[in-house]
Design a protein around this motif. Structure first.
Motif, PDB file in Angstrom:
ATOM      1  N   LEU A 256       0.878  -1.168   0.000  1.00 49.09           N
ATOM      2  CA  LEU A 256       0.000   0.000   0.000  1.00 49.09           C
ATOM      3  C   LEU A 256       0.914   1.216   0.000  1.00 49.09           C
ATOM      4  N   PRO A 257       0.944   1.988  -1.084  1.00 49.20           N
ATOM      5  CA  PRO A 257       1.951   3.036  -1.238  1.00 49.20           C
ATOM      6  C   PRO A 257       1.596   4.342  -0.535  1.00 49.20           C
ATOM      7  N   GLY A 258       2.543   5.259  -0.556  1.00 47.03           N
ATOM      8  CA  GLY A 258       2.337   6.576   0.018  1.00 47.03           C
ATOM      9  C   GLY A 258       1.533   7.477  -0.903  1.00 47.03           C
ATOM     10  N   GLY A 259       1.114   8.585  -0.348  1.00 40.04           N
ATOM     11  CA  GLY A 259       0.338   9.555  -1.108  1.00 40.04           C
ATOM     12  C   GLY A 259      -0.724  10.182  -0.240  1.00 40.04           C
ATOM     13  N   PHE A 260      -1.825  10.567  -0.865  1.00 41.70           N
ATOM     14  CA  PHE A 260      -2.920  11.232  -0.164  1.00 41.70           C
ATOM     15  C   PHE A 260      -4.237  10.615  -0.636  1.00 41.70           C
ATOM     16  N   SER A 261      -4.447   9.354  -0.281  1.00 46.46           N
ATOM     17  CA  SER A 261      -5.632   8.646  -0.771  1.00 46.46           C
ATOM     18  C   SER A 261      -6.895   9.408  -0.411  1.00 46.46           C
ATOM     19  N   TYR A 262      -7.737   9.602  -1.421  1.00 45.96           N
ATOM     20  CA  TYR A 262      -8.999  10.323  -1.279  1.00 45.96           C
ATOM     21  C   TYR A 262      -8.791  11.702  -0.658  1.00 45.96           C
ATOM     22  N   GLY A 263      -7.640  12.310  -0.960  1.00 45.09           N
ATOM     23  CA  GLY A 263      -7.362  13.662  -0.508  1.00 45.09           C
ATOM     24  C   GLY A 263      -7.186  13.799   0.992  1.00 45.09           C
ATOM     25  N   ASP A 264      -6.989  12.678   1.699  1.00 51.14           N
ATOM     26  CA  ASP A 264      -6.868  12.697   3.167  1.00 51.14           C
ATOM     27  C   ASP A 264      -8.089  13.298   3.842  1.00 51.14           C
ATOM     28  N   TYR A 265      -9.251  13.203   3.189  1.00 47.28           N
ATOM     29  CA  TYR A 265     -10.481  13.686   3.819  1.00 47.28           C
ATOM     30  C   TYR A 265     -10.831  12.829   5.036  1.00 47.28           C
ATOM     31  N   LEU A 266     -11.546  13.391   5.955  1.00 44.92           N
ATOM     32  CA  LEU A 266     -11.893  12.787   7.247  1.00 44.92           C
ATOM     33  C   LEU A 266     -10.625  12.595   8.075  1.00 44.92           C
ATOM     34  N   ARG A 267      -9.907  11.522   7.839  1.00 44.59           N
ATOM     35  CA  ARG A 267      -8.589  11.266   8.405  1.00 44.59           C
ATOM     36  C   ARG A 267      -7.784  10.554   7.339  1.00 44.59           C
ATOM     37  N   CYS A 268      -6.467  10.643   7.425  1.00 44.31           N
ATOM     38  CA  CYS A 268      -5.623   9.957   6.446  1.00 44.31           C
ATOM     39  C   CYS A 268      -5.933   8.461   6.461  1.00 44.31           C
ATOM     40  N   GLY A 269      -6.318   7.930   5.309  1.00 44.45           N
ATOM     41  CA  GLY A 269      -6.588   6.500   5.191  1.00 44.45           C
ATOM     42  C   GLY A 269      -7.985   6.077   5.592  1.00 44.45           C
ATOM     43  N   ALA A 270      -8.781   7.006   6.138  1.00 46.61           N
ATOM     44  CA  ALA A 270     -10.089   6.630   6.671  1.00 46.61           C
ATOM     45  C   ALA A 270     -11.074   6.212   5.587  1.00 46.61           C
TER      46      ALA A 270
ATOM     47  N   PRO B 231     -12.928  -1.499  -2.209  1.00 48.83           N
ATOM     48  CA  PRO B 231     -13.160  -2.925  -2.426  1.00 48.83           C
ATOM     49  C   PRO B 231     -11.902  -3.775  -2.312  1.00 48.83           C
ATOM     50  N   VAL B 232     -10.775  -3.266  -2.810  1.00 44.55           N
ATOM     51  CA  VAL B 232      -9.555  -4.069  -2.742  1.00 44.55           C
ATOM     52  C   VAL B 232      -9.124  -4.303  -1.303  1.00 44.55           C
ATOM     53  N   MET B 233      -9.436  -3.362  -0.404  1.00 42.46           N
ATOM     54  CA  MET B 233      -9.013  -3.505   0.985  1.00 42.46           C
ATOM     55  C   MET B 233      -9.756  -4.626   1.703  1.00 42.46           C
ATOM     56  N   GLU B 234     -10.980  -4.874   1.308  1.00 41.89           N
ATOM     57  CA  GLU B 234     -11.714  -5.989   1.919  1.00 41.89           C
ATOM     58  C   GLU B 234     -10.999  -7.301   1.640  1.00 41.89           C
ATOM     59  N   THR B 235     -10.519  -7.457   0.402  1.00 44.37           N
ATOM     60  CA  THR B 235      -9.790  -8.667   0.045  1.00 44.37           C
ATOM     61  C   THR B 235      -8.438  -8.708   0.737  1.00 44.37           C
TER      62      THR B 235
ATOM     63  N   GLU C 221      -6.163   2.334  10.043  1.00 43.54           N
ATOM     64  CA  GLU C 221      -7.603   2.587   9.916  1.00 43.54           C
ATOM     65  C   GLU C 221      -8.375   1.292   9.673  1.00 43.54           C
ATOM     66  N   ALA C 222      -7.742   0.346   8.983  1.00 40.60           N
ATOM     67  CA  ALA C 222      -8.389  -0.935   8.682  1.00 40.60           C
ATOM     68  C   ALA C 222      -8.252  -1.937   9.830  1.00 40.60           C
ATOM     69  N   HIS C 223      -7.593  -1.516  10.904  1.00 36.93           N
ATOM     70  CA  HIS C 223      -7.379  -2.351  12.087  1.00 36.93           C
ATOM     71  C   HIS C 223      -6.533  -3.590  11.789  1.00 36.93           C
ATOM     72  N   LEU C 224      -5.720  -3.491  10.756  1.00 35.21           N
ATOM     73  CA  LEU C 224      -4.731  -4.538  10.507  1.00 35.21           C
ATOM     74  C   LEU C 224      -3.472  -4.275  11.317  1.00 35.21           C
TER      75      LEU C 224
END
Length: 233
Positions: A46-60, A66-70, A93-96
């Motif tokens: 899972l690479p660096g960056g600003f997924s979904y613009g870091d809205y709410l919280r970073c990674g939230a 869908p890929v994260m469920e798998t 955020e995914a509690h992994l």
């Protein structure tokens, strides 16, 4: 060997992570956030960056892709997963991974080459290092301060789940100088500095980061999941 690299909206370092995987000798497979299929990969970054613009919280938001469920399901079955910077935030955020990444204590974005000490060399991603070895890899984050309760921090210490610590000035104020942690099994690692930016002297301060990618190739066999206990010392 195939290492999958996920691209979320806002990912910046997915191309660098794919290049690092190729430098290590793996086939880099690009994975799309909206596609739940992992396409036969043996490990995931899972690479660096600003997924979904870091809205709410970073990674939230990314944690619900869908890929994260798998990935979450496969990680619990032993799939090696490395979260770098924003990827580390997503794993929490995914509690992994336990704990959380918050705003740097000085409230400034920090971008510099950083000395880091490897504390645990038994994970799927650190087997090519030695415990106590110091490496230099870039750090670049605004929300890289690792926090957790005293009980959690003591538990991470006792279980050997602290994978790396900052050496010298702590760039973000992380508790106990934590730069990287692992899950209990050792197949999931989150790291705030960027090893994928330290694989080529032409573009990075060192080649120290390459060891994270070569390690996982030795830790797993295609089609088979590996836990800490199975990683060679």
């Amino acid at each position: 060997m195939k290492i999958g690299v996920v691209t979320f909206p806002g990912s910046l370092d997915d191309g660098d992570a794919a290049r690092a995987a190729r430098y290590a000798g793996a086939e880099a497979v690009r994975l799309w956030h909206a596609d739940p299929e992992l396409h036969g990969v043996d490990a995931v970054v899972l690479p660096g960056g600003f997924s979904y613009g870091d809205y709410l919280r970073c990674g939230a938001i990314a944690r619900f892709a869908p890929v994260m469920e798998t990935i979450a399901r496969e990680a619990r079955d032993g799939l090696p997963v490395l979260g770098i910077c924003n990827g580390f935030q997503i794993l929490c955020e995914a509690h992994l991974l336990p704990g959380a990444l918050t705003r740097n204590q000085h409230l400034h974005f920090r971008n510099r080459d950083q000395r880091v000490r490897i504390e645990n060399a038994t994970t799927a991603w650190t087997g090519d290092f030695s415990a106590g070895q110091e490496v230099v890899i870039p750090v670049k984050n605004g929300e890289g301060c690792f926090v957790g309760s005293t009980e959690l921090l003591d538990e991470l210490e006792a279980n050997g789940q602290i994978v790396a610590r900052y050496v010298g000035e702590n760039p973000n104020g992380s508790m106990r100088d934590i730069a990287a942690i692992r899950n209990e099994a050792g197949n999931v690692v989150g790291i705030m500095p960027h090893p994928e930016h330290a694989v080529d002297l032409l573009t990075g301060p060192s080649v120290d980061g390459l060891g994270f990618f070569t390690s996982v190739l030795k830790a797993i066999t295609p089609g088979r999941r590996t836990t800490t206990e199975e990683v060679p010392a």
